[in-house]
Write an enzyme that holds these catalytic residues in place. Sequence first.
Site, mmCIF file in Angstrom:
data_model
loop_
_atom_site.group_PDB
_atom_site.id
_atom_site.type_symbol
_atom_site.label_atom_id
_atom_site.label_comp_id
_atom_site.label_asym_id
_atom_site.label_seq_id
_atom_site.Cartn_x
_atom_site.Cartn_y
_atom_site.Cartn_z
ATOM 1 N N ASN A 211 0.848 -1.197 0.000
ATOM 2 C CA ASN A 211 0.000 0.000 0.000
ATOM 3 C C ASN A 211 0.880 1.242 0.000
ATOM 4 O O ASN A 211 2.108 1.144 0.001
ATOM 5 C CB ASN A 211 -0.943 -0.024 1.214
ATOM 6 N N ASP A 280 -4.302 -6.206 4.922
ATOM 7 C CA ASP A 280 -5.382 -7.006 5.496
ATOM 8 C C ASP A 280 -5.467 -8.378 4.836
ATOM 9 O O ASP A 280 -5.987 -9.314 5.409
ATOM 10 C CB ASP A 280 -6.719 -6.283 5.313
ATOM 11 N N LYS A 290 7.900 -17.148 -11.368
ATOM 12 C CA LYS A 290 7.172 -15.985 -11.861
ATOM 13 C C LYS A 290 5.916 -16.427 -12.602
ATOM 14 O O LYS A 290 5.997 -17.303 -13.472
ATOM 15 C CB LYS A 290 8.106 -15.198 -12.791
ATOM 16 N N PHE A 324 -4.094 3.037 14.489
ATOM 17 C CA PHE A 324 -4.347 4.113 13.529
ATOM 18 C C PHE A 324 -5.490 3.687 12.614
ATOM 19 O O PHE A 324 -5.694 2.500 12.378
ATOM 20 C CB PHE A 324 -3.093 4.406 12.695
ATOM 21 N N LYS A 338 -13.324 0.677 15.325
ATOM 22 C CA LYS A 338 -12.009 0.032 15.510
ATOM 23 C C LYS A 338 -11.581 0.034 16.974
ATOM 24 O O LYS A 338 -10.952 -0.908 17.454
ATOM 25 C CB LYS A 338 -10.949 0.718 14.644
ATOM 26 N N LYS A 342 -10.981 -3.686 18.260
ATOM 27 C CA LYS A 342 -9.594 -4.065 18.513
ATOM 28 C C LYS A 342 -9.205 -3.901 19.985
ATOM 29 O O LYS A 342 -8.057 -4.098 20.350
ATOM 30 C CB LYS A 342 -8.665 -3.254 17.618
HETATM 31 N N1 CTP Z 1 -3.694 -3.657 12.084
HETATM 32 C C1 CTP Z 1 -3.075 -4.766 12.610
HETATM 33 N N2 CTP Z 1 -3.098 -5.941 11.902
HETATM 34 C C2 CTP Z 1 -3.729 -6.043 10.725
HETATM 35 C C3 CTP Z 1 -4.394 -4.903 10.198
HETATM 36 C C4 CTP Z 1 -4.348 -3.711 10.915
HETATM 37 O O1 CTP Z 1 -2.496 -4.684 13.678
HETATM 38 N N3 CTP Z 1 -3.735 -7.189 10.070
HETATM 39 C C5 CTP Z 1 -3.644 -2.387 12.862
HETATM 40 C C6 CTP Z 1 -3.032 -1.231 12.109
HETATM 41 O O2 CTP Z 1 -1.653 -1.132 12.356
HETATM 42 C C7 CTP Z 1 -3.788 -0.052 12.649
HETATM 43 C C8 CTP Z 1 -5.147 -0.600 13.028
HETATM 44 O O3 CTP Z 1 -4.968 -2.018 13.147
HETATM 45 O O4 CTP Z 1 -3.210 0.447 13.810
HETATM 46 C C9 CTP Z 1 -6.239 -0.315 12.054
HETATM 47 O O5 CTP Z 1 -5.870 -0.760 10.776
HETATM 48 P P1 CTP Z 1 -6.912 -0.832 9.598
HETATM 49 O O6 CTP Z 1 -6.303 -1.505 8.436
HETATM 50 O O7 CTP Z 1 -7.506 0.521 9.398
HETATM 51 O O8 CTP Z 1 -8.029 -1.749 10.308
HETATM 52 P P2 CTP Z 1 -8.898 -2.890 9.739
HETATM 53 O O9 CTP Z 1 -9.461 -3.619 10.911
HETATM 54 O O10 CTP Z 1 -8.088 -3.698 8.806
HETATM 55 O O11 CTP Z 1 -10.064 -2.117 9.043
HETATM 56 P P3 CTP Z 1 -10.305 -1.732 7.497
HETATM 57 O O12 CTP Z 1 -11.404 -2.624 7.075
HETATM 58 O O13 CTP Z 1 -10.701 -0.297 7.532
HETATM 59 O O14 CTP Z 1 -9.010 -1.965 6.759
#
Ligand code: CTP
Length: 402
Positions: A211, A280, A290, A324, A338, A342
């Site tokens: 990303n 994610d 490849k 974040f 979140k 979380k």
């Molecule tokens: N995070 C994490 N592990 C993951 C994904 C995210 O620890 N596999 C943490 C990120 O470092 C961040 C927080 O969770 O601090 C939120 O990340 P984000 O990608 O916005 O959360 P998601 O639950 O994946 O929600 P979204 O569907 O918006 O991606």
Amino acid sequence: MKIALGVTGGVAAYKAAELVRRLQQEKLDVQVVMTRAAQEFITPLMFAALTGQKVITDMFSAAGAAPANLESAIEHIAVAQRIDLLLVAPATADILGRFANGIAEDFLSTLYLATKAPVIVAPAMNVNMWEHAATQENLAKLRARGVHVVDPDEGYLACGMTGAGRLAATETIAREVCDVLGLRHDLAGHTVLVTAGPTCEDLDPVRFLTNRSSGKMGYALAEAARRRGAQVILISGPTELKIPESVDWIPVRTTEEMRRAVLDRAGSASMVIMAAAVSDYRPAAIHDRKLKRGEGHLTLELEATPDILKELSREKRGAILVGFAAETDRVAENAKDKLERKHADMIVANDVTQEGAGFDTDTNIVTMYSRDGREISLPKMDKFEVANRILDRVLEIHKQSK
Ligand code: CTP
């Protein structure tokens, strides 16, 4: 510590006198440098009286009548080597332009080029000048070079207009000086674990999913925490940033590597700040050769990665946990969701579609949501300053949890 305070020509020059006093309270030795235009607004005598030191007012008289050696003859080089920080407040559009473009035609702009000390600028000007593309481009250049910018406040301006352009409050500038010089030691005794940057998930030996995270926010947090006396563990996905000094820097690439590093090290941390943009999803299978072009569509199967933050909160290790949320819509709703999902102590949310808050910018615009229901929205500011505000709040939550 010794700092040079550059005063440039604007109505706000009179506020620099109060700033000198405030910096002296921090036991800083202040050497004032005035541009010619500044002297139209306020006299050098004012600063000489406040600092007890000769004020440097131009390039050639500065050397004095009978230089003892070459170094004192080349005063800007001598000052440049002596100072721990160069602060310019107020900074006009003109001086920002000179700094940004390396034009060294007076003492202050020569000092900027000659010093290796950190630099802070606190701009003040008419709102149209502030908003002009030339000024904003110059500021972007300076920020990218590591210059700290204390953005002006909004309000009634001397020119009769209302808007952004008023010199930031003395207290805000003084705080930035202390933070940059590492004079606040309120995190001594803490271990702060920060994750930063993107993670990469391989698809085959030459391709991967990732990303747009640059890692700047996480690196700013690591740097700010270190300067405030913390032991810092920085677990970083691939970025192009310079490895910060005196932090325990652990490079990782995939989400699984980041997960292992975080779980291994979180035990020693009293604060964990997950600024990384963790993938994610990852390809369900990594091809060892490849992938070749075929006929028609290619469908990739992705599987979810482990949620590191959630796993950490489940383990309840006692550290303050901060996540974040980089969002493009329904920012508040998603952030609060979140926070619950979380089990974090705080979520720092930003709308990445806003100018000055997106990926790879040197500024950010964030809102902090915490368990006690408080929401703190910060204006657009330098990522280093945002980092310090986040740390202020984390420290507050840590104290409340005691
Ligand atoms: N995070 C994490 N592990 C993951 C994904 C995210 O620890 N596999 C943490 C990120 O470092 C961040 C927080 O969770 O601090 C939120 O990340 P984000 O990608 O916005 O959360 P998601 O639950 O994946 O929600 P979204 O569907 O918006 O991606």
